[in-house]
Structures are given as C-alpha cells and as structure tokens.
Design an enzyme around this catalytic site. Sequence first.
Site, mmCIF file in Angstrom:
data_model
loop_
_atom_site.group_PDB
_atom_site.id
_atom_site.type_symbol
_atom_site.label_atom_id
_atom_site.label_comp_id
_atom_site.label_asym_id
_atom_site.label_seq_id
_atom_site.Cartn_x
_atom_site.Cartn_y
_atom_site.Cartn_z
ATOM 1 N N ASN A 1 0.975 -1.082 0.131
ATOM 2 C CA ASN A 1 0.133 0.223 -0.795
ATOM 3 C C ASN A 1 1.243 0.865 -0.201
ATOM 4 O O ASN A 1 1.594 1.604 1.348
ATOM 5 C CB ASN A 1 -0.998 0.135 0.882
ATOM 6 C CG ASN A 1 -1.502 1.268 1.389
ATOM 7 O OD1 ASN A 1 -2.110 1.963 0.110
ATOM 8 N ND2 ASN A 1 -2.430 1.013 2.005
ATOM 9 N N LYS B 1 0.180 3.908 -0.122
ATOM 10 C CA LYS B 1 -0.710 5.385 0.468
ATOM 11 C C LYS B 1 -0.148 6.538 -0.563
ATOM 12 O O LYS B 1 -0.244 6.172 -1.709
ATOM 13 C CB LYS B 1 -0.474 5.155 1.656
ATOM 14 C CG LYS B 1 -0.084 4.320 2.619
ATOM 15 C CD LYS B 1 0.151 4.531 4.154
ATOM 16 C CE LYS B 1 0.094 3.188 4.971
ATOM 17 N NZ LYS B 1 -0.065 3.393 6.337
ATOM 18 N N HIS C 1 -9.388 1.549 4.423
ATOM 19 C CA HIS C 1 -8.399 1.394 6.189
ATOM 20 C C HIS C 1 -8.052 2.270 6.841
ATOM 21 O O HIS C 1 -8.948 2.912 7.184
ATOM 22 C CB HIS C 1 -7.251 2.298 5.240
ATOM 23 C CG HIS C 1 -5.495 1.663 5.100
ATOM 24 N ND1 HIS C 1 -5.370 2.791 6.176
ATOM 25 C CD2 HIS C 1 -5.140 0.629 4.760
ATOM 26 C CE1 HIS C 1 -3.839 2.225 6.141
ATOM 27 N NE2 HIS C 1 -3.840 1.535 6.515
ATOM 28 N N GLU D 1 -6.820 5.091 7.647
ATOM 29 C CA GLU D 1 -6.457 5.826 7.377
ATOM 30 C C GLU D 1 -8.112 6.693 6.850
ATOM 31 O O GLU D 1 -8.531 7.472 7.202
ATOM 32 C CB GLU D 1 -5.479 6.205 6.316
ATOM 33 C CG GLU D 1 -4.427 5.977 7.392
ATOM 34 C CD GLU D 1 -2.878 5.497 6.844
ATOM 35 O OE1 GLU D 1 -3.114 6.173 5.973
ATOM 36 O OE2 GLU D 1 -2.171 5.432 7.310
ATOM 37 N N GLU E 1 -5.041 -4.908 10.557
ATOM 38 C CA GLU E 1 -4.331 -3.791 10.721
ATOM 39 C C GLU E 1 -4.218 -3.123 12.063
ATOM 40 O O GLU E 1 -5.233 -2.742 12.119
ATOM 41 C CB GLU E 1 -4.117 -2.918 9.746
ATOM 42 C CG GLU E 1 -3.542 -3.315 8.649
ATOM 43 C CD GLU E 1 -3.147 -2.294 7.526
ATOM 44 O OE1 GLU E 1 -1.871 -2.422 7.258
ATOM 45 O OE2 GLU E 1 -4.092 -1.628 6.726
ATOM 46 N N GLY F 1 2.459 2.871 10.581
ATOM 47 C CA GLY F 1 3.867 3.994 10.676
ATOM 48 C C GLY F 1 3.940 4.705 11.972
ATOM 49 O O GLY F 1 4.880 4.781 11.379
ATOM 50 N N SER G 1 3.412 -1.998 10.117
ATOM 51 C CA SER G 1 5.518 -1.996 10.340
ATOM 52 C C SER G 1 5.956 -3.019 10.098
ATOM 53 O O SER G 1 6.612 -3.410 10.566
ATOM 54 C CB SER G 1 5.531 -1.693 11.933
ATOM 55 O OG SER G 1 4.994 -0.192 12.124
HETATM 56 P P1 13P Z 1 3.336 0.319 7.917
HETATM 57 O O1 13P Z 1 3.889 -0.952 6.798
HETATM 58 O O2 13P Z 1 4.479 1.420 7.169
HETATM 59 O O3 13P Z 1 2.927 0.263 8.928
HETATM 60 O O4 13P Z 1 1.405 0.960 7.278
HETATM 61 C C1 13P Z 1 0.567 -1.008 7.011
HETATM 62 C C2 13P Z 1 -0.459 -0.473 6.400
HETATM 63 O O5 13P Z 1 -0.893 0.687 6.989
HETATM 64 C C3 13P Z 1 -0.297 -0.908 5.117
HETATM 65 O O6 13P Z 1 -2.003 -0.579 4.675
#
Ligand code: 13P
Length: 247
Positions: free
Chosen positions: A9, A11, A93, A95, A164, A170, A210
């Site tokens: 992803n 983002k 997601h 976010e 997740e 992150g 992560s």
């Molecule tokens: P990170 O791998 O940067 O922690 O993000 C995970 C994520 O949100 C994947 O959709």
Amino acid sequence: GRKFVVGGNWKMNGDKNQINEIVNNLKKGPLDPNVEVVIGVPAIYLAYVKSILPDTISASAQNCWKSAKGAFTGEISPAMIKDVGCEWVILGHSERRAIFGEKDDLVAEKVAHALESGLKVIACIGETLEEREAGKTEEVVFRQTKALIPAIGSNWDKVVLAYEPVWAIGTGKTASPQQAQEVHAALRNWLATNVSAEVAAAVRIQYGGSVTSANAKELAAAADIDGFLVGGASLKPEFVDIVNAKQ
Ligand code: 13P
C-alpha cells in the site's frame, strides 16, 4: 491451501520517477511465483502503473466510491478502476476510517458495490491502541467484520481481509507473531461460526502494520497469517524480500 498474498500500500506516496524505480525493482525480483502480489497505487497513477507492470503483479486502488458514476466530485468508481485494467481495491483502511470518517456501514456499502462491479477487495480491519488496552481487540475486529458479511454475500472468494492494528501502522511497533496470530485465529474461528466453515478455512487474512524484511519471516510462519499489507516498506527494495518471506 491459501495462496500467500502480499499487498504493497503506497498510500499517498511516489511520483513517476519513484514509481519507475519501484516497478523496475519488482520486475528484477525475483518474486516467489507462489505468492500473489498486489500493489496499492494512488488513483492518479493507476493507469500508468498498469501500463508498465508485468501481468504477474496486480494493481489496486486504495479507495473508491459506492456507485458507478455521477455527481461525486473528486471520487473514483470501481467501474473506472476496472476500465484502466485494475482488478483490486483496498477498502476500510484505518486512515480512511480515522482521517476521512468512514464508518463500518459506509465501508460495507463500498465493499458491496466494488464486488458487484467485479473488483476484488482487500478489506481492512483493526483496533486502536486504546481499544486494545481496554481489552476490546476482538470485539472491534468482529464488529468491523460483521458489518461486511451482508456486503460480501457469496463473494468471499473475491475478498482478502487485512488485519491492521492501528497502533502498529507506521509506528515501527509491529505486532508480535503471537499477537497477530492470536487475532487471526480468533477471527477465523469467528468466521466459522458467523459465516461458514468453508469461508473460514479459505479466506486469506493478511497482517499489516510495520512489516519489514526483518520481521516478515517470523510473521509469515504463523499458521493463520496468509500474507501482508505493507505500507512504508512497500516503497523500498526490501518489499521483494517481504514478498518472498513465506518459507
Ligand atoms: P506501515 O507498513 O507503514 O506500518 O503501514 C501499514 C499499512 O497501513 C498498510 O495498509
């Protein structure tokens, strides 16, 4: 068996130069042919990525709206995602939920429309740190999944669930293999009761939060972890090692 599936992803990251580098690196691989690879691309670059991506790798949108067309300024539809040759969309997601206020029912409507339109869906679920510390991890994950059941209907073979935990996204604080496995197993068990034994056995559950080349092998060894959804590390060469982490 469940085919291991690794999503990247991106983002809201990348420009054409960086995208060329990432795709070249994926082409170089080598990628384990037994692993399905799906990269989640910013909508504006989907067509471009599709034009340079080998057929063995799929491209996914990171969001979409819940209808095919109309007066929804700024949105994209599953029909458009398909029209530029892509087969997947990431929905729900954390976010989208936290920053853009998407609730379970909206996520479910999006999932329903995406599946009806012929897209495959990576549906994301996961608890916040506050919820985990309050002992509500399973309650939250089950509630988020329950909302999807009518939306998915008989299309479970077109769905990948991505667990997740928000506190791991992150932050560099990955869930331990034990912590992740515990939730994945509980979720699979819950699906057996609330959907069917067949769906529970077949549905792939990714872990996200992560994931790096340093922790992927140990996580991949857990019985109910069927892949990853990778954020930050999917922009880096180490993504190849994460794809290849399943022994
Ligand atoms: P990170 O791998 O940067 O922690 O993000 C995970 C994520 O949100 C994947 O959709």
